[in-house]
Motif scaffolding. Structure first.
Motif, PDB file in Angstrom:
ATOM      1  N   ASP A  16       0.802  -1.225   0.000  1.00 37.44           N
ATOM      2  CA  ASP A  16       0.000   0.000   0.000  1.00 37.44           C
ATOM      3  C   ASP A  16       0.833   1.274   0.000  1.00 37.44           C
ATOM      4  N   GLU A  17       1.919   1.271   0.772  1.00 36.82           N
ATOM      5  CA  GLU A  17       2.696   2.498   0.933  1.00 36.82           C
ATOM      6  C   GLU A  17       3.338   2.966  -0.363  1.00 36.82           C
ATOM      7  N   THR A  18       3.533   2.058  -1.313  1.00 39.53           N
ATOM      8  CA  THR A  18       4.231   2.456  -2.539  1.00 39.53           C
ATOM      9  C   THR A  18       3.434   3.482  -3.341  1.00 39.53           C
ATOM     10  N   ALA A  19       2.102   3.441  -3.250  1.00 40.79           N
ATOM     11  CA  ALA A  19       1.290   4.424  -3.981  1.00 40.79           C
ATOM     12  C   ALA A  19       1.539   5.826  -3.444  1.00 40.79           C
ATOM     13  N   ARG A  20       1.637   5.952  -2.114  1.00 41.95           N
ATOM     14  CA  ARG A  20       1.928   7.259  -1.525  1.00 41.95           C
ATOM     15  C   ARG A  20       3.345   7.710  -1.859  1.00 41.95           C
ATOM     16  N   LEU A  21       4.286   6.783  -1.745  1.00 44.64           N
ATOM     17  CA  LEU A  21       5.672   7.137  -2.027  1.00 44.64           C
ATOM     18  C   LEU A  21       5.853   7.598  -3.462  1.00 44.64           C
ATOM     19  N   ARG A  22       5.169   6.949  -4.392  1.00 43.76           N
ATOM     20  CA  ARG A  22       5.315   7.300  -5.808  1.00 43.76           C
ATOM     21  C   ARG A  22       4.971   8.758  -6.057  1.00 43.76           C
ATOM     22  N   VAL A  23       4.028   9.294  -5.282  1.00 43.57           N
ATOM     23  CA  VAL A  23       3.600  10.684  -5.443  1.00 43.57           C
ATOM     24  C   VAL A  23       4.426  11.625  -4.575  1.00 43.57           C
ATOM     25  N   GLU A  24       4.622  11.263  -3.314  1.00 42.16           N
ATOM     26  CA  GLU A  24       5.213  12.181  -2.346  1.00 42.16           C
ATOM     27  C   GLU A  24       6.729  12.049  -2.209  1.00 42.16           C
ATOM     28  N   GLU A  25       7.241  10.821  -2.274  1.00 43.09           N
ATOM     29  CA  GLU A  25       8.672  10.576  -2.096  1.00 43.09           C
ATOM     30  C   GLU A  25       9.118   9.479  -3.072  1.00 43.09           C
ATOM     31  N   PRO A  26       9.187   9.776  -4.369  1.00 40.88           N
ATOM     32  CA  PRO A  26       9.496   8.725  -5.348  1.00 40.88           C
ATOM     33  C   PRO A  26      10.912   8.169  -5.244  1.00 40.88           C
ATOM     34  N   VAL A  27      11.778   8.878  -4.529  1.00 44.97           N
ATOM     35  CA  VAL A  27      13.118   8.364  -4.211  1.00 44.97           C
ATOM     36  C   VAL A  27      13.295   8.552  -2.709  1.00 44.97           C
ATOM     37  N   VAL A  28      13.300   7.449  -1.970  1.00 43.22           N
ATOM     38  CA  VAL A  28      13.284   7.548  -0.510  1.00 43.22           C
ATOM     39  C   VAL A  28      14.180   6.469   0.087  1.00 43.22           C
ATOM     40  N   GLN A  29      14.795   6.781   1.211  1.00 43.78           N
ATOM     41  CA  GLN A  29      15.688   5.808   1.840  1.00 43.78           C
ATOM     42  C   GLN A  29      14.900   4.868   2.753  1.00 43.78           C
ATOM     43  N   ARG A  30      15.217   3.591   2.654  1.00 39.64           N
ATOM     44  CA  ARG A  30      14.582   2.560   3.458  1.00 39.64           C
ATOM     45  C   ARG A  30      15.635   1.529   3.869  1.00 39.64           C
ATOM     46  N   THR A  31      15.234   0.535   4.641  1.00 42.18           N
ATOM     47  CA  THR A  31      16.150  -0.531   5.041  1.00 42.18           C
ATOM     48  C   THR A  31      15.605  -1.878   4.578  1.00 42.18           C
ATOM     49  N   VAL A  32      16.503  -2.828   4.362  1.00 39.77           N
ATOM     50  CA  VAL A  32      16.120  -4.194   4.019  1.00 39.77           C
ATOM     51  C   VAL A  32      15.680  -4.886   5.302  1.00 39.77           C
ATOM     52  N   PRO A  33      14.429  -5.392   5.377  1.00 43.65           N
ATOM     53  CA  PRO A  33      13.939  -5.969   6.634  1.00 43.65           C
ATOM     54  C   PRO A  33      14.810  -7.092   7.175  1.00 43.65           C
ATOM     55  N   GLN A  34      15.361  -7.928   6.294  1.00 41.64           N
ATOM     56  CA  GLN A  34      16.118  -9.088   6.759  1.00 41.64           C
ATOM     57  C   GLN A  34      17.484  -8.728   7.324  1.00 41.64           C
ATOM     58  N   THR A  35      18.064  -7.615   6.862  1.00 34.56           N
ATOM     59  CA  THR A  35      19.441  -7.300   7.251  1.00 34.56           C
ATOM     60  C   THR A  35      19.601  -5.938   7.917  1.00 34.56           C
ATOM     61  N   GLY A  36      18.625  -5.045   7.733  1.00 37.22           N
ATOM     62  CA  GLY A  36      18.756  -3.695   8.249  1.00 37.22           C
ATOM     63  C   GLY A  36      19.618  -2.799   7.391  1.00 37.22           C
ATOM     64  N   ASP A  64      33.656  -5.678  -3.055  1.00 35.37           N
ATOM     65  CA  ASP A  64      34.220  -6.080  -1.770  1.00 35.37           C
ATOM     66  C   ASP A  64      33.739  -5.193  -0.633  1.00 35.37           C
ATOM     67  N   ALA A  65      33.481  -3.918  -0.938  1.00 37.07           N
ATOM     68  CA  ALA A  65      33.090  -2.979   0.117  1.00 37.07           C
ATOM     69  C   ALA A  65      31.689  -3.253   0.631  1.00 37.07           C
ATOM     70  N   ASN A  66      30.843  -3.903  -0.177  1.00 38.81           N
ATOM     71  CA  ASN A  66      29.434  -4.028   0.196  1.00 38.81           C
ATOM     72  C   ASN A  66      28.903  -5.457   0.216  1.00 38.81           C
ATOM     73  N   ARG A  67      29.670  -6.415  -0.271  1.00 35.64           N
ATOM     74  CA  ARG A  67      29.122  -7.747  -0.486  1.00 35.64           C
ATOM     75  C   ARG A  67      28.549  -8.353   0.798  1.00 35.64           C
ATOM     76  N   ASN A  68      29.266  -8.251   1.915  1.00 34.87           N
ATOM     77  CA  ASN A  68      28.833  -8.934   3.118  1.00 34.87           C
ATOM     78  C   ASN A  68      27.545  -8.365   3.693  1.00 34.87           C
ATOM     79  N   ASP A  69      27.272  -7.078   3.451  1.00 30.29           N
ATOM     80  CA  ASP A  69      26.050  -6.464   3.969  1.00 30.29           C
ATOM     81  C   ASP A  69      24.814  -7.147   3.402  1.00 30.29           C
ATOM     82  N   PHE A  70      24.876  -7.567   2.160  1.00 28.76           N
ATOM     83  CA  PHE A  70      23.724  -8.176   1.507  1.00 28.76           C
ATOM     84  C   PHE A  70      23.842  -9.696   1.426  1.00 28.76           C
ATOM     85  N   GLY A  71      24.981 -10.235   1.842  1.00 30.54           N
ATOM     86  CA  GLY A  71      25.154 -11.670   1.775  1.00 30.54           C
ATOM     87  C   GLY A  71      25.366 -12.194   0.376  1.00 30.54           C
TER      88      GLY A  71
END
Length: 390
Positions: A16-36, A64-71
């Motif tokens: 549901d939230e994506t409809a609001r984001l598309r209008v109000e914040e089409p580029v927004v920072q979030r976190t990956v639920p599984q890893t933070g 190498d700088a980011n691989r471990n964050d995402f597994g």
């Protein structure tokens, strides 16, 4: 910081939230639920296409700088989904000619026979029957095995492991074990093909490019095609059939071969967008998108589902209308990484839906919608099972 949106009030619509984001914040920072892990979410159609078309947004997210964050495992030669030009172009060029519309149309009689055979088996099943295990999964599995030259008798070895690889709840150890299992299986298959190349795609690839490709490169190509070639289409058959059962007037148009329903598959793809927030891109340098400045190595993911429900794309985007003229949806992605097998997928879906509703005009859901187990725990959306009767 909030996590990526996941809550759906309708199982056939994006969170549901994506409809609001598309209008109000089409580029927004979030976190990956599984890893933070922090990343940026893009939801507007024009911005999604902009990211996917620009190779400065790198597909090589496993630096190498980011691989471990995402597994993520280190990118391997041949796994061109995770590579940028010129490596991506090198591998993709070898395969593009094998997925042309003309070549896929040559497979139509084979796919029609596979669908007919599976419908025969479904008809013999006790009722209620699970449409996923009895039809939606075996059809694309048989097709991709025929296309690649993989013995269908060995399908369980890659189907079970691909489920783990696409799970959002599997541990890193489980994913690594599954990756090693499917890689081992495909390595054995490629070794046999190297000795005696068959007439199917992998054998043909060895005959035409075998001098230029190492076995490990062919293994990675085969793994990608094998997993992508059955997981996406099987889930689309299942959830698409369910959506059509909820819209019997539109199912009837498909069953009757109505000319105005020729765009049914693309509308179902647009409306459902089962691959969503799956593709990561990494800023390879300082980049700007919609006024937001990104530092090198910041991550972006795109919501293909939100983009496909953008009112700028089509009128009344939240309504399923299989008579809608085709619109430039992004269900297959966009840009250089747009789905290689989209011609095959469209044809499989068209044959599957038409065959299913013609054979079973009285097909009905055997349980309340609330009891259908949707794949909210998987990277590719759909249904785990679909009890039906007729």
């Amino acid at each position: 910081m909030k996590p990526l949106p996941t809550e759906r009030s309708c199982p056939f619509s994006p969170p549901d939230e994506t409809a609001r984001l598309r209008v109000e914040e089409p580029v927004v920072q979030r976190t990956v639920p599984q890893t933070g892990q922090a990343l940026w979410l893009v939801t507007r159609h024009d911005l999604v296409r902009q990211v996917l078309a620009d190779t400065r947004w790198s597909s090589e997210v496993d630096s190498d700088a980011n691989r471990n964050d995402f597994g993520d495992r280190p990118g391997q030669d041949g796994m061109f989904l995770l590579q940028d030009p010129p490596r991506h172009t090198h591998y993709r060029r070898m395969l593009t000619g094998k997925f042309t519309l003309a070549r896929m149309n040559a497979l139509r009689p084979l796919i029609e026979q596979i669908v007919a055979d599976q419908l025969d088996e479904l008809e013999k099943s006790p009722r209620p029957a699970d449409l996923v295990s009895r039809f939606a999964l075996p059809v694309p599995s048989l097709v991709i095995c025929e296309l690649l030259g993989v013995p269908y008798s060995e399908r369980d070895r890659f189907q079970e492991t691909s489920q783990v690889l696409l799970s959002l709840t599997a541990t890193l150890d489980e994913m690594q074990a599954a990756g090693e299992e499917v890689e081992g299986f495909v390595t054995e298959f490629v070794a046999r093909q190297r000795v005696e190349p068959g007439d199917a795609l992998i054998g043909d690839l060895i005959r035409t490019h075998g001098q230029d490709l190492r076995d490990d490169e062919i293994v990675q190509i085969a793994m990608l095609l094998l997993i992508a070639g059955h997981e996406t289409t099987s889930n689309m058959i299942g959830i698409g059939a369910l959506l059509l059962l909820r819209n019997p007037d539109q199912a009837a148009l498909i069953r009757d071969g109505a000319p105005e329903a020729k765009g049914a598959v693309d509308e179902l793809l647009r409306y459902l967008s089962i691959v969503d927030m799956f593709t990561l891109r990494r800023a390879s340098q300082e980049l700007t998108l919609n006024g937001q400045v990104f530092a090198p190595d910041e991550f972006v993911t795109t919501s293909l589902a939100a983009a496909n429900r953008d009112p700028a794309l089509c009128n009344d985007p939240d309504t399923l209308d299989i008579t809608r003229p085709k619109v430039p949806h992004v269900a297959f992605g966009f840009g250089p990484h747009q789905c290689l097998g989209q011609n095959l997928a469209r044809m499989e879906l068209e044959i599957a839906y038409t065959g299913l509703f013609r054979r079973f005009p009285d097909l009905a859901l055997a349980v309340p919608l609330e009891e259908v187990p949707f794949r909210t725990d998987m990277a590719i959306y759909g249904v785990h099972s679909l009890p039906v009767t007729w």
